[in-house]
Design a protein around this motif. Sequence first.
Motif, PDB file in Angstrom:
ATOM      1  N   ILE A  64       0.816  -1.224   0.000  1.00 27.89           N
ATOM      2  CA  ILE A  64       0.000   0.000   0.000  1.00 27.89           C
ATOM      3  C   ILE A  64       0.848   1.271   0.000  1.00 27.89           C
ATOM      4  O   ILE A  64       0.601   2.166  -0.822  1.00 27.89           O
ATOM      5  N   PRO A  65       1.851   1.420   0.885  1.00 30.30           N
ATOM      6  CA  PRO A  65       2.635   2.680   0.856  1.00 30.30           C
ATOM      7  C   PRO A  65       3.291   2.943  -0.501  1.00 30.30           C
ATOM      8  O   PRO A  65       3.313   4.089  -0.979  1.00 30.30           O
ATOM      9  N   GLN A  66       3.803   1.894  -1.133  1.00 26.54           N
ATOM     10  CA  GLN A  66       4.436   2.056  -2.444  1.00 26.54           C
ATOM     11  C   GLN A  66       3.407   2.512  -3.469  1.00 26.54           C
ATOM     12  O   GLN A  66       3.662   3.423  -4.274  1.00 26.54           O
ATOM     13  N   MET A  67       2.230   1.929  -3.440  1.00 27.20           N
ATOM     14  CA  MET A  67       1.183   2.307  -4.388  1.00 27.20           C
ATOM     15  C   MET A  67       0.697   3.730  -4.133  1.00 27.20           C
ATOM     16  O   MET A  67       0.398   4.467  -5.078  1.00 27.20           O
ATOM     17  N   GLU A  68       0.624   4.118  -2.850  1.00 25.49           N
ATOM     18  CA  GLU A  68       0.206   5.490  -2.535  1.00 25.49           C
ATOM     19  C   GLU A  68       1.198   6.505  -3.078  1.00 25.49           C
ATOM     20  O   GLU A  68       0.804   7.554  -3.598  1.00 25.49           O
ATOM     21  N   SER A  69       2.492   6.183  -2.996  1.00 28.87           N
ATOM     22  CA  SER A  69       3.493   7.122  -3.527  1.00 28.87           C
ATOM     23  C   SER A  69       3.416   7.189  -5.051  1.00 28.87           C
ATOM     24  O   SER A  69       3.590   8.258  -5.637  1.00 28.87           O
ATOM     25  N   VAL A  70       3.132   6.067  -5.698  1.00 26.25           N
ATOM     26  CA  VAL A  70       2.970   6.073  -7.153  1.00 26.25           C
ATOM     27  C   VAL A  70       1.765   6.927  -7.544  1.00 26.25           C
ATOM     28  O   VAL A  70       1.827   7.743  -8.477  1.00 26.25           O
TER      29      VAL A  70
END
Length: 104
Positions: free
Chosen positions: A86-92
């Motif tokens: 989730i954190p990686q996707m939020e940054s994307v």
Amino acid sequence: KKEVIVYTKSEDLTRMCDHLNLNCENPICVMTQDGSREFLNSGKDRDKFNFYMKATLLESVVNNLEMSRDRLRQMSENLKKHEQEIPQMESVVAGLGKGVEMFG
């Protein structure tokens, strides 16, 4: 009287038993009274326990619980994996949002 073969496949028998709601895998359904008396008088304790588990359908309940436990474990592992992403996707998504703002 001439004998007529109606079914030749095990699937046909299974379908017929399902339709008539017969549980032929349950040893209580297919044992004769003499056979069950002989088994109970001469059987080993472990065999009697297995017979009881199968006859009361507890064996299938235990199997279903074990399957459910396995599925729950797999789902928990998948959930943890996706939560870590989730954190990686939020940054994307945030980066894409900034790109849209630049062009808009």
